[in-house]
Design a protein around this motif. Structure first.
Motif, mmCIF file in Angstrom:
data_model
loop_
_atom_site.group_PDB
_atom_site.id
_atom_site.type_symbol
_atom_site.label_atom_id
_atom_site.label_comp_id
_atom_site.label_asym_id
_atom_site.label_seq_id
_atom_site.Cartn_x
_atom_site.Cartn_y
_atom_site.Cartn_z
ATOM 1 N N SER A 72 38.814 50.793 28.177
ATOM 2 C CA SER A 72 39.205 49.490 27.631
ATOM 3 C C SER A 72 40.238 49.664 26.512
ATOM 4 O O SER A 72 40.746 48.685 25.978
ATOM 5 N N THR A 73 40.551 50.909 26.183
ATOM 6 C CA THR A 73 41.500 51.213 25.110
ATOM 7 C C THR A 73 42.741 51.883 25.687
ATOM 8 O O THR A 73 42.639 52.910 26.355
ATOM 9 N N PRO A 74 43.914 51.326 25.403
ATOM 10 C CA PRO A 74 45.132 51.927 25.949
ATOM 11 C C PRO A 74 45.562 53.182 25.195
ATOM 12 O O PRO A 74 45.241 53.346 24.013
ATOM 13 N N VAL A 75 46.265 54.060 25.888
ATOM 14 C CA VAL A 75 47.010 55.155 25.272
ATOM 15 C C VAL A 75 48.410 55.106 25.883
ATOM 16 O O VAL A 75 48.590 54.596 26.992
ATOM 17 N N VAL A 76 49.386 55.605 25.148
ATOM 18 C CA VAL A 76 50.743 55.642 25.687
ATOM 19 C C VAL A 76 50.735 56.501 26.946
ATOM 20 O O VAL A 76 50.166 57.588 26.975
ATOM 21 N N GLY A 77 51.311 55.968 28.001
ATOM 22 C CA GLY A 77 51.336 56.650 29.297
ATOM 23 C C GLY A 77 50.247 56.202 30.244
ATOM 24 O O GLY A 77 50.296 56.491 31.429
ATOM 25 N N SER A 78 49.250 55.485 29.702
ATOM 26 C CA SER A 78 48.195 54.995 30.589
ATOM 27 C C SER A 78 48.730 53.853 31.445
ATOM 28 O O SER A 78 49.719 53.209 31.111
ATOM 29 N N ALA A 79 48.070 53.649 32.561
ATOM 30 C CA ALA A 79 48.425 52.531 33.433
ATOM 31 C C ALA A 79 47.543 51.341 33.065
ATOM 32 O O ALA A 79 46.341 51.502 32.849
ATOM 33 N N ILE A 80 48.127 50.170 32.965
ATOM 34 C CA ILE A 80 47.372 48.950 32.708
ATOM 35 C C ILE A 80 47.148 48.254 34.042
ATOM 36 O O ILE A 80 48.081 48.080 34.824
ATOM 37 N N LEU A 81 45.900 47.904 34.309
ATOM 38 C CA LEU A 81 45.550 47.168 35.530
ATOM 39 C C LEU A 81 45.225 45.725 35.168
ATOM 40 O O LEU A 81 44.410 45.471 34.278
ATOM 41 N N TYR A 82 45.848 44.807 35.862
ATOM 42 C CA TYR A 82 45.609 43.384 35.656
ATOM 43 C C TYR A 82 44.736 42.830 36.771
ATOM 44 O O TYR A 82 44.886 43.198 37.933
ATOM 45 N N TRP A 83 43.872 41.909 36.403
ATOM 46 C CA TRP A 83 43.036 41.189 37.356
ATOM 47 C C TRP A 83 43.834 40.006 37.873
ATOM 48 O O TRP A 83 44.459 39.276 37.108
ATOM 49 N N VAL A 84 43.833 39.811 39.167
ATOM 50 C CA VAL A 84 44.497 38.648 39.762
ATOM 51 C C VAL A 84 43.411 37.810 40.416
ATOM 52 O O VAL A 84 42.808 38.213 41.415
ATOM 53 N N LYS A 85 43.150 36.664 39.808
ATOM 54 C CA LYS A 85 42.048 35.805 40.235
ATOM 55 C C LYS A 85 42.124 35.450 41.716
ATOM 56 O O LYS A 85 41.124 35.492 42.430
ATOM 57 N N ALA A 144 42.117 41.827 25.483
ATOM 58 C CA ALA A 144 40.684 41.589 25.348
ATOM 59 C C ALA A 144 40.152 40.587 26.367
ATOM 60 O O ALA A 144 38.943 40.446 26.532
ATOM 61 N N SER A 145 41.039 39.915 27.088
ATOM 62 C CA SER A 145 40.620 38.877 28.025
ATOM 63 C C SER A 145 40.262 39.470 29.386
ATOM 64 O O SER A 145 40.456 40.652 29.644
ATOM 65 N N SER A 146 39.798 38.593 30.258
ATOM 66 C CA SER A 146 39.465 39.020 31.615
ATOM 67 C C SER A 146 40.717 39.256 32.453
ATOM 68 O O SER A 146 40.626 39.728 33.572
ATOM 69 N N ARG A 147 41.898 38.968 31.920
ATOM 70 C CA ARG A 147 43.162 39.200 32.633
ATOM 71 C C ARG A 147 43.421 40.703 32.832
ATOM 72 O O ARG A 147 44.006 41.121 33.808
ATOM 73 N N VAL A 148 42.969 41.540 31.878
ATOM 74 C CA VAL A 148 43.177 42.989 31.961
ATOM 75 C C VAL A 148 41.886 43.658 32.422
ATOM 76 O O VAL A 148 40.845 43.532 31.785
ATOM 77 N N VAL A 149 41.967 44.368 33.545
ATOM 78 C CA VAL A 149 40.813 45.113 34.077
ATOM 79 C C VAL A 149 40.522 46.299 33.168
ATOM 80 O O VAL A 149 39.372 46.602 32.864
ATOM 81 N N GLY A 150 41.558 46.991 32.750
ATOM 82 C CA GLY A 150 41.415 48.161 31.888
ATOM 83 C C GLY A 150 42.640 49.040 31.994
ATOM 84 O O GLY A 150 43.649 48.662 32.595
ATOM 85 N N PHE A 151 42.520 50.227 31.417
ATOM 86 C CA PHE A 151 43.613 51.178 31.370
ATOM 87 C C PHE A 151 43.200 52.457 32.068
ATOM 88 O O PHE A 151 42.106 52.985 31.822
#
Length: 161
Positions: free
Chosen positions: A83-96, A146-153
């Protein structure tokens, strides 16, 4: 062209040859032009871009197709999802509308206020867009993270633990 997911030439001009987007797919084992010939448009390419970039950085990537669902399953199974980003991590978004992870980018900057900057392929220049016409840097607020829009990193395996 935006929404068509093939080509990738400067200025959005389509030529009768594979472009940058098609090359990314070839490098991750998919024949994007075959899909274009069959249906008139190619695969969504955000995950192909992230897979290609991680491979160029000599980082391991999920086996199988370059897709957000695959990235999410691989990260969850192997303990790379955070749930915490680091530089170079991939961000995954939730698509309802898909009911699952449906867009991905790379974290390039983390700010003191908790916001981040990402680099995302197959997006537009403003707002959330998972089927745009290019690669863009995006600012993602701490509230969105912090929202449900981001699945995680997805943390690069060399940075886990």
């Amino acid at each position: 062209p935006p929404g068509k997911n093939y080509g990738g030439f400067s200025g959005g001009v389509q030529k009768e040859e594979p472009g940058r987007i098609d090359e990314m797919f070839t490098n991750v084992g998919l024949d994007n032009q075959a899909k274009v010939r069959k249906s008139g448009s190619g695969y969504y390419w955000c995950a192909a871009a992230v897979t290609y970039w991680w491979k160029k950085a000599k980082l391991p990537t999920p086996p199988g197709p370059a897709g957000c669902k695959n990235w999410h399953q691989w990260a969850s199974k192997n303990g790379y999802l955070s749930s915490t980003p680091v530089v170079g991590s991939a961000i995954l978004y939730w698509v309802k509308s898909k009911g699952r992870a449906g867009h991905i980018g790379i974290v390039s900057t983390i700010r003191e206020d908790g916001s981040i900057t990402t680099i995302e392929g197959n997006t537009g220049g403003k707002g959330f867009n998972r089927n745009g016409g290019g690669c863009f840097a995006k600012k993602v607020s701490a509230q969105t993270i912090a929202s449900s829009r981001v699945v995680g990193f997805v943390i690069p395996p060399s940075c886990v633990g």
